[in-house]
Design an enzyme around this catalytic site. Sequence first.
Site, PDB file in Angstrom:
ATOM      1  CB  THR A  14      40.931  73.391  54.257  1.00  0.00           C
ATOM      2  OG1 THR A  14      41.346  72.836  53.008  1.00  0.00           O
ATOM      3  CG2 THR A  14      40.616  74.847  54.087  1.00  0.00           C
ATOM      4  CD  GLU A 131      26.860  72.248  66.296  1.00  0.00           C
ATOM      5  OE1 GLU A 131      26.416  72.205  67.440  1.00  0.00           O
ATOM      6  OE2 GLU A 131      26.156  72.104  65.271  1.00  0.00           O
ATOM      7  CB  ILE A 138      24.571  76.321  61.154  1.00  0.00           C
ATOM      8  CG1 ILE A 138      24.662  77.246  59.943  1.00  0.00           C
ATOM      9  CG2 ILE A 138      23.220  76.461  61.843  1.00  0.00           C
ATOM     10  CD1 ILE A 138      23.604  76.956  58.881  1.00  0.00           C
ATOM     11  CG  ASP A 203      28.401  67.015  52.000  1.00  0.00           C
ATOM     12  OD1 ASP A 203      29.314  66.622  52.746  1.00  0.00           O
ATOM     13  OD2 ASP A 203      27.835  68.114  52.147  1.00  0.00           O
ATOM     14  CE  LYS A 207      27.591  68.539  55.251  1.00  0.00           C
ATOM     15  NZ  LYS A 207      27.839  69.587  54.244  1.00  0.00           N
ATOM     16  N   GLY A 304      33.891  75.497  54.157  1.00  0.00           N
ATOM     17  CA  GLY A 304      35.128  76.281  54.182  1.00  0.00           C
ATOM     18  C   GLY A 304      35.837  76.104  55.519  1.00  0.00           C
TER      19      GLY A 304
END
Length: 437
Positions: A14, A131, A138, A203, A207, A304
């Site tokens: 994706t 990033e 963001i 997840d 991060k 996404g």
Amino acid sequence: MAEALRVGIAGLGTVGASVVRSLSAKSAELSRQCGREIAVAAVSARDRSRDRGIDLGNTQWFDDPAELARSGDIDVFVELIGGDDGPARKSVRTALEAGRHVVTANKALLSKHGVALAEIAERKGVLLNYEAAVAGGIPIIKTMREALAGNTVSRVFGIMNGTCNYILTRMEAEGLTFDACLKEAQRLGYAEADPTFDIEGHDTAHKLSILTSLAFGCRISAADVYMEGISNITQADIRAAATLGYRIKLLGVAQKTESGIEQRVHPTMVPTASVIAQVHGVTNAVAIETDILGELLLSGPGAGGAATASAVIGDIADIAKSRPGFQHGPVFGWPARELAPYKRARMRTHAGGYFIRLTVHDRAGVFAAIAKRMADNDISLESIVQHGDALEIESQKTVVLVTHETTEAAVRKAVDGITRDGHLVDKPQVIRIERAG
Ligand code: HSE
């Protein structure tokens, strides 16, 4: 105009397909902004025959991403394969050792091998940009690494998993079941290949561990993140939270305490009036508290294809704008070799307020016994109520307690005591409360 920047992209899922599409659609704007063209020179993916709805034209194809990484035909290697080892790690290492710049969205890889990879990048004088690895679109990495230079960070916290925030938002707004909301998140392409990574907090932990390093100048230590997921959050918790003026969010929090660094990921009660409580759906938000700036909160699309591609393209554009011979800043804000060892604060020492929901037998003395356990452990209560929620079973009641600031150790001892007293008919639910502006 300078020569085109030749990009090799490994992984055409994706995000990869979205990056190829946007680089082509925005080619003229990017050329003007960067002073040179950005050209997708080569790609690598598992299945060459799959229709991804993108035009790969004469782009070179590599079956092996490591071969693409060492190819002399690219200047930048973009890793969108995923996974903390295997082909992702091998190809990123290969690219860095070959003196190629690297862009990656891979939080699992960085949370495990980020410091070692940063050492190679810094030794080779190339950029390792990431990033997209934290909070999707963001620009939190640039903010922490560049814009907040000189600031001393005391706490960084946020909503960093779009899937979980989407699920909690829909459960609250529509009274839907956890499973129905998860299926929808998967259908919309927010969830990881294995959604337990999202819902059990891995997840977010990956991060958070990256942000912790940027915040406190320490080595990354994802293994030291205390983790609880959202799969046991029920409508009863969501309704009780609302009654008390709270909303439940899966937060990742890193803060400096007297005993070390606390890194924790868990469902959290935040005041309904706080800014972070207004962050709904797949949107992410990260708050940073510093000495010079005060509090900063960034929010935006966190998952996404398009959001993640936006961050990847920003990283590629930074490389296109950099000039040969220019000294790049360190990957994690401080030179990788100088990052301090990670000093972990034990979860037992965590101080804060707690929400405790108990399902109890409806009989004399239960309230008193619960209150005694709290007092015995020096826990001061803000409220204790028998909740309005009518349970189906007449002989059982819900008791909800909210504590003033106390410690994790005290709460665990008190709840263990209440469980041993034999008044509970179900597992106790304990949710931490976080201070948020
Ligand atoms: N599965 C992740 C999320 C995607 O839901 O936020 C971005 O890491």
